[in-house]
Design an enzyme around this catalytic site. Structure first.
Site, PDB file in Angstrom:
ATOM      1  N   ASN A  28       0.867  -1.168   0.000  1.00  9.55           N
ATOM      2  CA  ASN A  28       0.000   0.000   0.000  1.00  9.55           C
ATOM      3  C   ASN A  28       0.904   1.217   0.000  1.00  9.55           C
ATOM      4  O   ASN A  28       1.824   1.302   0.805  1.00  9.55           O
ATOM      5  CB  ASN A  28      -0.880  -0.010   1.263  1.00  9.55           C
ATOM      6  CG  ASN A  28      -1.666   1.279   1.432  1.00  9.55           C
ATOM      7  OD1 ASN A  28      -1.982   1.955   0.459  1.00  9.55           O
ATOM      8  ND2 ASN A  28      -1.965   1.621   2.669  1.00  9.55           N
TER       9      ASN A  28
ATOM     10  N   GLU B 124     -21.346  20.149   1.220  1.00  6.85           N
ATOM     11  CA  GLU B 124     -21.465  18.740   1.591  1.00  6.85           C
ATOM     12  C   GLU B 124     -22.585  18.055   0.794  1.00  6.85           C
ATOM     13  O   GLU B 124     -22.430  16.917   0.340  1.00  6.85           O
ATOM     14  CB  GLU B 124     -21.699  18.638   3.108  1.00  6.85           C
ATOM     15  CG  GLU B 124     -21.922  17.245   3.663  1.00  6.85           C
ATOM     16  CD  GLU B 124     -20.754  16.280   3.444  1.00  6.85           C
ATOM     17  OE1 GLU B 124     -19.688  16.700   2.983  1.00  6.85           O
ATOM     18  OE2 GLU B 124     -20.941  15.088   3.712  1.00  6.85           O
TER      19      GLU B 124
ATOM     20  N   LYS C 232     -21.932  14.843  -1.608  1.00  4.55           N
ATOM     21  CA  LYS C 232     -22.632  13.558  -1.433  1.00  4.55           C
ATOM     22  C   LYS C 232     -23.258  13.129  -2.753  1.00  4.55           C
ATOM     23  O   LYS C 232     -23.147  11.989  -3.160  1.00  4.55           O
ATOM     24  CB  LYS C 232     -23.744  13.658  -0.376  1.00  4.55           C
ATOM     25  CG  LYS C 232     -23.333  13.720   1.060  1.00  4.55           C
ATOM     26  CD  LYS C 232     -22.730  12.465   1.624  1.00  4.55           C
ATOM     27  CE  LYS C 232     -21.253  12.404   1.412  1.00  4.55           C
ATOM     28  NZ  LYS C 232     -20.390  13.026   2.337  1.00  4.55           N
TER      29      LYS C 232
ATOM     30  N   HIS D 274     -22.002  36.293  -9.190  1.00  3.62           N
ATOM     31  CA  HIS D 274     -20.637  36.525  -9.677  1.00  3.62           C
ATOM     32  C   HIS D 274     -20.222  35.475 -10.707  1.00  3.62           C
ATOM     33  O   HIS D 274     -19.039  35.271 -10.945  1.00  3.62           O
ATOM     34  CB  HIS D 274     -19.656  36.548  -8.498  1.00  3.62           C
ATOM     35  CG  HIS D 274     -19.983  37.629  -7.516  1.00  3.62           C
ATOM     36  ND1 HIS D 274     -19.799  38.966  -7.801  1.00  3.62           N
ATOM     37  CD2 HIS D 274     -20.537  37.578  -6.283  1.00  3.62           C
ATOM     38  CE1 HIS D 274     -20.207  39.688  -6.769  1.00  3.62           C
ATOM     39  NE2 HIS D 274     -20.660  38.865  -5.841  1.00  3.62           N
TER      40      HIS D 274
ATOM     41  N   LYS E  80     -12.373   4.579   0.703  1.00  6.84           N
ATOM     42  CA  LYS E  80     -12.765   5.197   1.966  1.00  6.84           C
ATOM     43  C   LYS E  80     -11.606   5.924   2.636  1.00  6.84           C
ATOM     44  O   LYS E  80     -11.776   6.967   3.227  1.00  6.84           O
ATOM     45  CB  LYS E  80     -13.310   4.099   2.887  1.00  6.84           C
ATOM     46  CG  LYS E  80     -13.844   4.592   4.198  1.00  6.84           C
ATOM     47  CD  LYS E  80     -15.144   5.314   3.996  1.00  6.84           C
ATOM     48  CE  LYS E  80     -15.665   5.929   5.282  1.00  6.84           C
ATOM     49  NZ  LYS E  80     -16.619   6.997   5.008  1.00  6.84           N
TER      50      LYS E  80
END
Ligand code: AGP
Length: 610
Positions: A100, A483, A487, A506, A605
């Site tokens: 990794n 947010e 999502k 703007h 994740k």
């Protein structure tokens, strides 16, 4: 990203590794693979696609043995193909390894190995490590890995096995997490503790530069110079809400959305002492004496955690009168921040492993600043490297789209503000009490919203085929707009932008026409009338408005196309309520579009690479 797991002991190695690997699938899911040693022979199975596919292959062609390593991949170098899947081997098939991280000098190493006659079969950076180990392998695999990692630039967590030294798994860590699990007549290694918690609570967290091995009854860890290090075994017990089961929900994301009331309720009980209403934060060396002397805060985080940080800025400025900056960790780590001794750096991270956020912490520490982290994952690298840590207590979050960790981070910031405000004398006891009482209503309010999803479902049905979305908010709910857009885009692949509503004129207003759905977060707060003006601007251009409004707001319903109500709450706490319908909206839209909600394409994740 990528998940690594290794086992040595008497149990059926393939089954054991698969179960642990599944707990790491959130780290990547482009391909998966396993290698075991059995009677001096190396067996490998690997396949593009999710762990489920590897499982099916193992059913038909099991792997036996006493030790093995396995990997779930998030592609960095080389496409997600079976060939590029880990484990990787050298030319002679004597060594197999999982990795990794990213090897930055791999092109140079590859050229060198090719010149020496090695045959490289994949496009990955990892394969060069296998060849380097093979090149140095005489008898001791540990020595070969020590020599190989000296040549690597970049980041790595490695687990390596070899037919030439068949009784051990050699491990190495540099800037990618690796934890050793201690068992009885068996030992384990994994990218993070959550993969091993069902097997053991005794863990050794490896540090950067360390190399070592696990054998059946022995574990050895050496430092950069090859000197044995004293192993600190930590007892990790993390039996909180939110295990890796879906508990009857169709997706982890839906389960995690529904866990929010319980998490908020539990955290409030845990953090607020009955009777005195004192707020407690354990695990922090940034003491109550120190907090009032801090006059500047830099919050650094990524993605959803960055959005939580933005809410933190509004809170700290309003209630603590603290100069607060919020930076994306990927930018902060390369800035030359002008800092003074009274500056506190806050890192926010669900996983506690995000490479950029960790680099930001290291930058802060290099200029002698205190670091307070807000983390969800107990004993994560960020938690361990910070001077103090506040845990979000959301339990393990599996869905790639963060939901419960976000609201848990917001709650932690609300509580910290009240705590800090009281210590600084900026909040009176009465004010703090009122705020705490308001916080206690939140779990009930969230439950109410989860019980009635009618409007959210109607909006999802009406707009799921749209190609673009705008999300607008102001002040405390500007981060909510960001947010909501994040999502939607991450799980439904719809292009969505979050804007501070005042910015519309703007530029972005040019995008609005009768096809553009615009989600306006407009609770009754200090900027409500400004939001109403922005909504009128959108309506004047024929945009379709979905308003997130305070229950009972008749005025807004006359103006917009759809209204989703949230219960009335103090302005500064409204982001924790306003985000709930946006999480549900993103979920339902993604379902209607047939998207893979828990594991959206191209994402992972835990982002442990830059
Ligand atoms: C959120 O839904 C994301 N998947 C992502 O933006 C995430 O918040 C980001 O990668 C930061 O992760 P962290 O909180 O674990 O550091």
């Amino acid at each position: 990203m990528c998940g690594i797991v290794g086992y040595i002991g008497d149990k059926a190695v393939d089954t054991l590794l698969i179960v642990s690997l599944e707990r790491l699938e959130y780290r990547g899911y482009d391909s998966a693979g396993m290698a075991t040693l059995n009677g001096g022979k190396l067996g490998i199975r690997k396949q593009v696609g999710k762990i489920q596919i590897l499982k099916e292959i193992l059913k038909k062609k099991p792997l036996e043995g006493q030790l093995g390593i396995a990997h779930t991949r998030w592609a960095t170098h080389g496409e997600p193909t079976t060939e590029n899947a880990h484990p990787h081997t050298g030319c002679k098939n004597e060594v197999a390894l999982v990795h990794n991280g990213i090897i930055e000098n791999y092109a140079e190493l590859r050229d060198e190995l090719l010149k020496e006659g090695h045959i490289l079969r994949t496009d990955t950076d990892t394969e060069v490590i296998a060849h380097l180990v093979e090149k140095h392998l005489n008898k001791s695999l540990l020595v070969a890995v020590q020599k190989a990692v000296k040549r690597l630039e970049g980041s790595y967590a490695l687990a390596v096995i070899s037919i030439k030294d068949p009784d051990k798994i050699v491990v190495a860590r540099y800037r990618s997490p690796l934890v050793i699990g201690i068992g009885k007549n068996e030992n384990f290694v994994a990218s993070d503790a959550s993969a091993l918690l069902h097997l053991t609570s005794n863990m050794i967290f490896m540090e950067d530069g360390q190399v070592g091995f696990i054998a059946k009854r022995r574990v050895k860890v050496l430092d950069r110079e090859g000197r044995p290090v004293e192993k600190k075994v930590k007892i990790v017990k993390w039996h909180l809400l939110g295990g890796p089961q879906k508990d009857g929900y169709r997706h982890f994301m839906l389960k995690e959305i529904h866990e929010q009331p319980a998490i908020i309720r539990n955290t409030l009980q845990r953090r607020i002492s009955q009777g005195t209403e004192r707020i407690y934060f354990e695990h922090t060396s940034i003491t109550e004496e120190k907090l009032p002397s801090i006059s500047r805060v830099i919050i650094q985080a990524c993605g959803t955690s960055w959005h939580a940080g933005l809410v933190g800025k509004y809170l700290f400025e309003k209630y603590l009168r603290l100069h607060t900056e919020v930076d994306l960790s990927s930018e902060f780590r390369y800035r030359m921040p002008v800092v003074r001794g009274d500056t506190l750096v806050m890192a926010i991270s669900q996983s506690g492993e995000t490479a950029d956020t960790l680099a930001g912490i290291r930058l802060a520490k290099s200029v002698f600043l205190d670091v307070l982290s807000l983390c969800n994952t107990i004993e994560s690298t960020i938690a361990r490297e910070s001077d103090g840590v506040i845990y979000a207590f959301a339990g393990s979050e599996i869905g790639v789209a963060s939901t419960k960790a976000y609201t848990a981070e917001l709650l932690a910031l609300f509580l910290l503000t009240i705590h800090w405000g009281t210590l600084k004398g900026m909040l009176s006891k009465e004010e703090a009490h009122e705020m705490v009482e308001e916080l206690k209503k939140i779990p009930y309010y969230v439950e109410e919203m989860l019980d009635n999803q009618k409007e959210v479902l109607e909006c999802a049905e009406r707009y799921y085929q749209s190609s673009n979305f705008l999300f607008l908010g102001r002040r405390f709910n500007y981060p909510t707009a960001l947010e909501g857009a994040l999502k939607l885009k991450e799980i439904s692949y719809i292009h969505a932008e979050g804007y501070a509503a005042g910015e519309m004129k703007h530029g972005p207003l040019a995008l609005v026409d009768e096809k553009m759905p615009v989600v306006c977060i407009a609770p009754k707060d200090s900027v409500y009338q400004k939001m109403i003006s922005n909504i009128r601007e959108v309506k004047a251009r024929k945009g379709k408005v979905i308003a997130i409004a305070t229950r009972g707001d008749e005025e807004i319903t006359k103006l917009v196309d759809h209204t989703i109500f949230i219960p009335p709450i103090r302005e500064e706490f409204s982001p924790i309520l306003a985000v709930i319908p946006l999480q549900l909206f993103a979920y339902h839209v993604a379902i209607k579009r047939g998207c893979h909600v828990d594991q959206p394409r191209n994402l992972a994740k835990s982002v442990t690479v830059e």
